[in-house]
Design a protein around this motif. Structure first.
Motif, PDB file in Angstrom:
ATOM      1  N   ALA A  39       6.306  40.572 -11.293  1.00  0.00           N
ATOM      2  CA  ALA A  39       7.367  41.576 -11.161  1.00  0.00           C
ATOM      3  C   ALA A  39       6.917  42.707 -10.247  1.00  0.00           C
ATOM      4  CB  ALA A  39       7.735  42.125 -12.540  1.00  0.00           C
ATOM      5  N   ALA A  40       5.632  43.098 -10.359  1.00  0.00           N
ATOM      6  CA  ALA A  40       5.125  44.173  -9.508  1.00  0.00           C
ATOM      7  C   ALA A  40       5.037  43.756  -8.046  1.00  0.00           C
ATOM      8  CB  ALA A  40       3.746  44.609 -10.006  1.00  0.00           C
ATOM      9  N   LEU A  41       4.959  42.439  -7.791  1.00  0.00           N
ATOM     10  CA  LEU A  41       4.871  41.956  -6.418  1.00  0.00           C
ATOM     11  C   LEU A  41       6.233  41.733  -5.774  1.00  0.00           C
ATOM     12  CD1 LEU A  41       1.958  39.375  -6.816  1.00  0.00           C
ATOM     13  CD2 LEU A  41       1.868  41.547  -5.594  1.00  0.00           C
ATOM     14  N   TYR A  42       7.221  41.363  -6.597  1.00  0.00           N
ATOM     15  CA  TYR A  42       8.502  40.940  -6.029  1.00  0.00           C
ATOM     16  C   TYR A  42       9.647  41.915  -6.239  1.00  0.00           C
ATOM     17  CZ  TYR A  42       6.423  36.415  -5.044  1.00  0.00           C
ATOM     18  OH  TYR A  42       5.628  35.412  -4.547  1.00  0.00           O
ATOM     19  N   VAL A  43       9.559  42.782  -7.232  1.00  0.00           N
ATOM     20  CA  VAL A  43      10.628  43.746  -7.483  1.00  0.00           C
ATOM     21  C   VAL A  43      10.242  45.061  -6.803  1.00  0.00           C
ATOM     22  CG1 VAL A  43      11.970  44.976  -9.222  1.00  0.00           C
ATOM     23  CG2 VAL A  43      11.169  42.640  -9.678  1.00  0.00           C
ATOM     24  N   PRO A  44      10.999  45.505  -5.810  1.00  0.00           N
ATOM     25  CA  PRO A  44      10.604  46.700  -5.034  1.00  0.00           C
ATOM     26  C   PRO A  44      10.342  47.932  -5.890  1.00  0.00           C
ATOM     27  CG  PRO A  44      12.429  45.564  -3.969  1.00  0.00           C
ATOM     28  CD  PRO A  44      12.238  44.898  -5.295  1.00  0.00           C
ATOM     29  N   GLU A  45      11.188  48.163  -6.904  1.00  0.00           N
ATOM     30  CA  GLU A  45      11.007  49.348  -7.749  1.00  0.00           C
ATOM     31  C   GLU A  45       9.663  49.313  -8.479  1.00  0.00           C
ATOM     32  OE1 GLU A  45      15.199  48.769  -6.809  1.00  0.00           O
ATOM     33  OE2 GLU A  45      13.645  47.447  -7.665  1.00  0.00           O
ATOM     34  N   PHE A  46       9.304  48.132  -8.998  1.00  0.00           N
ATOM     35  CA  PHE A  46       8.021  47.994  -9.687  1.00  0.00           C
ATOM     36  C   PHE A  46       6.861  48.106  -8.703  1.00  0.00           C
ATOM     37  CE2 PHE A  46       9.950  45.284 -13.339  1.00  0.00           C
ATOM     38  CZ  PHE A  46      10.478  46.442 -13.882  1.00  0.00           C
ATOM     39  N   ALA A  47       7.044  47.520  -7.521  1.00  0.00           N
ATOM     40  CA  ALA A  47       5.980  47.557  -6.512  1.00  0.00           C
ATOM     41  C   ALA A  47       5.647  49.003  -6.128  1.00  0.00           C
ATOM     42  CB  ALA A  47       6.395  46.758  -5.284  1.00  0.00           C
ATOM     43  N   GLN A  48       6.680  49.825  -5.961  1.00  0.00           N
ATOM     44  CA  GLN A  48       6.449  51.228  -5.612  1.00  0.00           C
ATOM     45  C   GLN A  48       5.805  51.984  -6.764  1.00  0.00           C
ATOM     46  OE1 GLN A  48      10.198  52.821  -4.385  1.00  0.00           O
ATOM     47  NE2 GLN A  48      10.398  51.456  -2.620  1.00  0.00           N
ATOM     48  N   LEU A  49       6.171  51.616  -7.981  1.00  0.00           N
ATOM     49  CA  LEU A  49       5.636  52.302  -9.147  1.00  0.00           C
ATOM     50  C   LEU A  49       4.158  51.972  -9.371  1.00  0.00           C
ATOM     51  CD1 LEU A  49       6.339  54.074 -11.640  1.00  0.00           C
ATOM     52  CD2 LEU A  49       6.848  51.950 -12.862  1.00  0.00           C
ATOM     53  N   VAL A  50       3.801  50.696  -9.161  1.00  0.00           N
ATOM     54  CA  VAL A  50       2.435  50.246  -9.438  1.00  0.00           C
ATOM     55  C   VAL A  50       1.502  50.511  -8.265  1.00  0.00           C
ATOM     56  CG1 VAL A  50       1.004  48.235  -9.964  1.00  0.00           C
ATOM     57  CG2 VAL A  50       3.239  48.495 -11.059  1.00  0.00           C
ATOM     58  N   GLY A  51       1.928  50.137  -7.056  1.00  0.00           N
ATOM     59  CA  GLY A  51       1.056  50.283  -5.897  1.00  0.00           C
ATOM     60  C   GLY A  51      -0.119  49.320  -5.969  1.00  0.00           C
ATOM     61  N   ARG A  52      -1.158  49.557  -5.165  1.00  0.00           N
ATOM     62  CA  ARG A  52      -2.386  48.757  -5.174  1.00  0.00           C
ATOM     63  C   ARG A  52      -2.073  47.260  -5.158  1.00  0.00           C
ATOM     64  NH1 ARG A  52      -7.007  51.180  -8.969  1.00  0.00           N
ATOM     65  NH2 ARG A  52      -8.174  49.995  -7.421  1.00  0.00           N
ATOM     66  N   ARG A  53      -1.337  46.822  -4.155  1.00  0.00           N
ATOM     67  CA  ARG A  53      -0.858  45.450  -4.085  1.00  0.00           C
ATOM     68  C   ARG A  53      -2.005  44.437  -4.091  1.00  0.00           C
ATOM     69  NH1 ARG A  53       3.742  42.729  -2.726  1.00  0.00           N
ATOM     70  NH2 ARG A  53       3.425  40.666  -1.796  1.00  0.00           N
ATOM     71  N   ALA A  54      -3.084  44.737  -3.386  1.00  0.00           N
ATOM     72  CA  ALA A  54      -4.198  43.779  -3.316  1.00  0.00           C
ATOM     73  C   ALA A  54      -4.770  43.504  -4.705  1.00  0.00           C
ATOM     74  CB  ALA A  54      -5.281  44.314  -2.389  1.00  0.00           C
ATOM     75  N   LEU A  55      -4.917  44.550  -5.515  1.00  0.00           N
ATOM     76  CA  LEU A  55      -5.431  44.369  -6.874  1.00  0.00           C
ATOM     77  C   LEU A  55      -4.463  43.560  -7.724  1.00  0.00           C
ATOM     78  CD1 LEU A  55      -7.440  44.956  -9.131  1.00  0.00           C
ATOM     79  CD2 LEU A  55      -6.251  47.136  -9.519  1.00  0.00           C
ATOM     80  N   VAL A  56      -3.165  43.844  -7.592  1.00  0.00           N
ATOM     81  CA  VAL A  56      -2.151  43.112  -8.358  1.00  0.00           C
ATOM     82  C   VAL A  56      -2.164  41.637  -7.982  1.00  0.00           C
ATOM     83  CG1 VAL A  56       0.320  42.886  -8.804  1.00  0.00           C
ATOM     84  CG2 VAL A  56      -0.710  45.156  -8.664  1.00  0.00           C
ATOM     85  N   VAL A  57      -2.303  41.364  -6.688  1.00  0.00           N
ATOM     86  CA  VAL A  57      -2.366  39.968  -6.230  1.00  0.00           C
ATOM     87  C   VAL A  57      -3.548  39.249  -6.864  1.00  0.00           C
ATOM     88  CG1 VAL A  57      -2.801  38.492  -4.233  1.00  0.00           C
ATOM     89  CG2 VAL A  57      -1.138  40.347  -4.070  1.00  0.00           C
ATOM     90  N   ARG A  58      -4.714  39.888  -6.879  1.00  0.00           N
ATOM     91  CA  ARG A  58      -5.900  39.260  -7.472  1.00  0.00           C
ATOM     92  C   ARG A  58      -5.727  39.013  -8.969  1.00  0.00           C
ATOM     93  NH1 ARG A  58      -6.384  37.759  -3.432  1.00  0.00           N
ATOM     94  NH2 ARG A  58      -7.851  38.222  -1.756  1.00  0.00           N
ATOM     95  N   LEU A  59      -5.173  39.982  -9.676  1.00  0.00           N
ATOM     96  CA  LEU A  59      -4.913  39.791 -11.106  1.00  0.00           C
ATOM     97  C   LEU A  59      -3.968  38.620 -11.336  1.00  0.00           C
ATOM     98  CD1 LEU A  59      -4.509  43.471 -12.392  1.00  0.00           C
ATOM     99  CD2 LEU A  59      -6.327  41.860 -12.988  1.00  0.00           C
ATOM    100  N   HIS A  60      -2.933  38.536 -10.517  1.00  0.00           N
ATOM    101  CA  HIS A  60      -1.965  37.455 -10.647  1.00  0.00           C
ATOM    102  C   HIS A  60      -2.635  36.101 -10.400  1.00  0.00           C
ATOM    103  CE1 HIS A  60       2.105  35.771 -10.657  1.00  0.00           C
ATOM    104  NE2 HIS A  60       1.730  35.032  -9.627  1.00  0.00           N
ATOM    105  N   GLU A  61      -3.430  36.026  -9.373  1.00  0.00           N
ATOM    106  CA  GLU A  61      -4.067  34.754  -9.011  1.00  0.00           C
ATOM    107  C   GLU A  61      -5.049  34.293 -10.093  1.00  0.00           C
ATOM    108  OE1 GLU A  61      -3.988  35.275  -4.135  1.00  0.00           O
ATOM    109  OE2 GLU A  61      -5.743  35.900  -5.297  1.00  0.00           O
ATOM    110  N   TRP A  62      -5.895  35.193 -10.553  1.00  0.00           N
ATOM    111  CA  TRP A  62      -6.897  34.792 -11.521  1.00  0.00           C
ATOM    112  C   TRP A  62      -6.300  34.520 -12.902  1.00  0.00           C
ATOM    113  CZ3 TRP A  62     -11.227  32.800 -10.126  1.00  0.00           C
ATOM    114  CH2 TRP A  62     -11.797  33.157  -8.907  1.00  0.00           C
ATOM    115  N   ALA A  63      -5.270  35.271 -13.281  1.00  0.00           N
ATOM    116  CA  ALA A  63      -4.590  34.974 -14.554  1.00  0.00           C
ATOM    117  C   ALA A  63      -3.918  33.613 -14.491  1.00  0.00           C
ATOM    118  CB  ALA A  63      -3.567  36.065 -14.867  1.00  0.00           C
ATOM    119  N   GLY A  64      -3.324  33.286 -13.329  1.00  0.00           N
ATOM    120  CA  GLY A  64      -2.701  31.979 -13.170  1.00  0.00           C
ATOM    121  C   GLY A  64      -3.710  30.853 -13.234  1.00  0.00           C
ATOM    122  N   LEU A  65      -4.866  31.040 -12.598  1.00  0.00           N
ATOM    123  CA  LEU A  65      -5.915  30.017 -12.648  1.00  0.00           C
ATOM    124  C   LEU A  65      -6.448  29.826 -14.065  1.00  0.00           C
ATOM    125  CD1 LEU A  65      -8.049  30.689  -9.451  1.00  0.00           C
ATOM    126  CD2 LEU A  65      -6.658  28.677  -9.940  1.00  0.00           C
TER     127      LEU A  65
END
Length: 206
Positions: A39-65
């Protein structure tokens, strides 16, 4: 003077072992991380609220793995393997349960179920298959240098739309759990009342 007798405590029977409960909790936690980070990667409102996209991407990838790891580790548990076998078997009573559910017939006699009802079996099979597809498409998106552009484009399309579907299905799953306090208690403590078991899962033999 006769003292009033106390009502006997409600009989409780074991439903899930400690290993099964931890598998469920760990899987739910990892799935929650995947959903929130998506949601933080794809929903613009959440993306602006969270920021730090690179960290969010890594969390998403490793949680998925890591998502299949609790289930794979749980195969060491005999109780968990037994429940997987029950979830994988679909009998005549399950088809009867589904017909009653589609007709919105809530009569107990029309909804026979073993330890797991037909709806739970379908959900378990669907979420397991969806998780494998998400893992496969996610790997294609991650290792971009190993696959053609067309593969990555197709993987992105499937991954995004399946993620939306998983979010909807998970919301339904959580809604069903919120509507059944005894089922939640069984997953939290490992035991359920005998009355609930006889009402909701009459074919279950403890």
């Amino acid at each position: 003077m006769r003292l009033p007798t106390e009502a006997p405590p409600t009989a409780r029977i074991p439903r899930f072992t400690r290993a099964e409960r931890w598998i469920h909790r760990t899987t739910a936690l990892l799935m929650g991380v995947c959903v929130v980070t998506a949601a933080a990667l794809y929903v613009p409102e959440f993306a602006q609220l969270v920021g730090r996209r690179a960290l969010v991407v890594r969390l998403h990838e490793w949680a998925g793995l890591a998502l299949p790891v609790p289930v794979l580790a749980g195969l060491a548990s005999r109780a968990f393997r037994g429940d997987l076998g029950r979830l994988n078997r679909f009998g005549p009573h399950d088809r009867r349960w589904l017909r009653a559910a589609l007709r919105r017939d809530r009569r107990r006699a029309e909804r026979p179920a073993g330890k797991f009802n037909a709806g739970q079996k379908i959900y378990a099979a669907w979420i397991a298959g969806a998780t494998l597809v998400m893992l496969g498409t996610g790997l294609l998106m991650w290792f971009t240098h190993l696959t053609p552009v067309q593969w990555r484009t197709s993987a992105t399309f499937v991954h995004d739309w399946l993620a939306l579907t998983i979010g909807i299905v998970l919301a339904g799953h959580i809604g069903m759990a919120l509507g059944d306090p005894e089922a939640r208690r069984g997953m939290r403590t490992g035991a359920v009342s005998r009355e609930w078991a006889e009402r909701e899962h009459p074919l279950w033999r403890d």
